[in-house]
Design a protein around this motif. Structure first.
Motif, short mmCIF file in Angstrom:
data_model
loop_
_atom_site.label_atom_id
_atom_site.label_comp_id
_atom_site.label_asym_id
_atom_site.label_seq_id
_atom_site.Cartn_x
_atom_site.Cartn_y
_atom_site.Cartn_z
N LYS A 21 0.84 -1.20 0.00
CA LYS A 21 0.00 0.00 0.00
C LYS A 21 0.87 1.25 0.00
O LYS A 21 0.62 2.21 -0.74
CB LYS A 21 -0.91 -0.02 1.23
CG LYS A 21 -1.94 1.07 1.27
CD LYS A 21 -2.86 0.89 2.46
CE LYS A 21 -3.93 1.94 2.50
NZ LYS A 21 -4.84 1.75 3.65
N ALA A 22 1.92 1.25 0.83
CA ALA A 22 2.81 2.40 0.88
C ALA A 22 3.55 2.59 -0.44
O ALA A 22 3.74 3.72 -0.90
CB ALA A 22 3.82 2.22 2.02
N ALA A 23 3.94 1.48 -1.07
CA ALA A 23 4.64 1.57 -2.35
C ALA A 23 3.71 2.14 -3.42
O ALA A 23 4.13 2.98 -4.23
CB ALA A 23 5.16 0.20 -2.76
N ARG A 24 2.46 1.69 -3.43
CA ARG A 24 1.50 2.23 -4.42
C ARG A 24 1.28 3.73 -4.20
O ARG A 24 1.25 4.51 -5.16
CB ARG A 24 0.17 1.49 -4.32
CG ARG A 24 0.16 0.13 -4.96
CD ARG A 24 -1.25 -0.40 -5.14
NE ARG A 24 -1.97 -0.50 -3.89
CZ ARG A 24 -2.01 -1.58 -3.10
NH1 ARG A 24 -1.37 -2.67 -3.45
NH2 ARG A 24 -2.70 -1.58 -1.98
N GLU A 52 2.14 9.33 -5.93
CA GLU A 52 2.62 10.70 -5.67
C GLU A 52 3.74 11.07 -6.64
O GLU A 52 3.78 12.19 -7.16
CB GLU A 52 3.11 10.82 -4.23
CG GLU A 52 2.01 10.75 -3.20
CD GLU A 52 2.54 10.69 -1.79
OE1 GLU A 52 3.79 10.70 -1.61
OE2 GLU A 52 1.72 10.62 -0.85
N GLN A 53 4.63 10.12 -6.91
CA GLN A 53 5.73 10.38 -7.84
C GLN A 53 5.20 10.65 -9.24
O GLN A 53 5.66 11.56 -9.92
CB GLN A 53 6.67 9.17 -7.84
CG GLN A 53 7.91 9.36 -8.67
CD GLN A 53 8.81 8.12 -8.60
OE1 GLN A 53 8.50 7.16 -7.92
NE2 GLN A 53 9.91 8.16 -9.33
N LEU A 58 2.22 11.82 -10.04
CA LEU A 58 1.55 13.12 -10.06
C LEU A 58 2.57 14.26 -10.10
O LEU A 58 2.37 15.26 -10.82
CB LEU A 58 0.64 13.26 -8.84
CG LEU A 58 -0.60 12.38 -8.85
CD1 LEU A 58 -1.35 12.49 -7.53
CD2 LEU A 58 -1.51 12.75 -10.01
N ARG A 59 3.68 14.14 -9.37
CA ARG A 59 4.73 15.16 -9.39
C ARG A 59 5.34 15.27 -10.79
O ARG A 59 5.57 16.37 -11.30
CB ARG A 59 5.82 14.83 -8.38
CG ARG A 59 5.55 15.42 -7.01
CD ARG A 59 6.74 15.29 -6.10
NE ARG A 59 6.55 14.03 -5.34
CZ ARG A 59 7.41 13.01 -5.30
NH1 ARG A 59 8.54 13.08 -5.95
NH2 ARG A 59 7.15 11.93 -4.61
N GLU A 60 5.58 14.13 -11.44
CA GLU A 60 6.17 14.14 -12.78
C GLU A 60 5.20 14.77 -13.79
O GLU A 60 5.62 15.48 -14.69
CB GLU A 60 6.54 12.73 -13.20
CG GLU A 60 7.73 12.16 -12.47
CD GLU A 60 8.02 10.73 -12.85
OE1 GLU A 60 7.32 10.17 -13.70
OE2 GLU A 60 8.98 10.16 -12.27
N LEU A 61 3.90 14.50 -13.61
CA LEU A 61 2.92 15.11 -14.52
C LEU A 61 2.83 16.62 -14.33
O LEU A 61 2.67 17.37 -15.30
CB LEU A 61 1.55 14.45 -14.30
CG LEU A 61 1.41 13.01 -14.82
CD1 LEU A 61 0.08 12.44 -14.42
CD2 LEU A 61 1.58 12.96 -16.33
N GLU A 62 2.93 17.07 -13.07
CA GLU A 62 2.89 18.52 -12.80
C GLU A 62 4.13 19.21 -13.35
O GLU A 62 4.05 20.33 -13.83
CB GLU A 62 2.76 18.76 -11.30
CG GLU A 62 1.39 18.41 -10.74
CD GLU A 62 1.34 18.57 -9.23
OE1 GLU A 62 2.37 18.90 -8.62
OE2 GLU A 62 0.25 18.33 -8.68
N GLU A 63 5.28 18.54 -13.27
CA GLU A 63 6.51 19.12 -13.79
C GLU A 63 6.47 19.20 -15.31
O GLU A 63 7.06 20.11 -15.92
CB GLU A 63 7.72 18.30 -13.35
CG GLU A 63 8.03 18.41 -11.89
CD GLU A 63 9.16 17.46 -11.49
OE1 GLU A 63 9.70 16.76 -12.35
OE2 GLU A 63 9.47 17.43 -10.28
N GLY A 64 5.80 18.26 -15.94
CA GLY A 64 5.72 18.22 -17.40
C GLY A 64 4.84 19.32 -17.98
O GLY A 64 5.02 19.74 -19.11
N ASP A 65 3.91 19.82 -17.18
CA ASP A 65 3.00 20.86 -17.70
C ASP A 65 3.61 22.19 -17.73
O ASP A 65 4.36 22.85 -17.53
CB ASP A 65 1.74 20.95 -16.83
CG ASP A 65 0.85 19.73 -17.06
OD1 ASP A 65 1.02 19.06 -18.08
OD2 ASP A 65 -0.01 19.47 -16.21
#
Length: 68
Positions: A50-53, A58-59, A61-68
């Motif tokens: 669960k923690a790994a998922r 989160e990782q 979502l961060r990568e998608l935000e950085e890409g925008d």
């Protein structure tokens, strides 16, 4: 008796070694204790997954935000 039998195969009848159905080492834990330990390990593994998922989500979502 088979005349061509190997020496260990000749132990038949009354000379046959008896099979013991009791294990040499008897485990002191009860079935409930073993089951509780098994469930604890399973719960720990579920928590790790669960923690790994959550971390991967989160990782991502961060990568998608950085890409925008």
């Amino acid at each position: 008796m088979d005349p061509y039998a190997k020496p260990k195969e000749r132990n038949i009848g009354a000379r046959r070694p008896k099979i013991q159905h009791v294990p040499q080492f008897v485990e002191p834990r009860t079935q409930r204790q073993r089951k509780a330990e098994k469930e604890g390990v399973a719960a720990e593994r579920r928590a790790i997954k669960k923690a790994a998922r959550r971390h991967l989500k989160e990782q991502l979502l961060r990568e998608l935000e950085e890409g925008d």
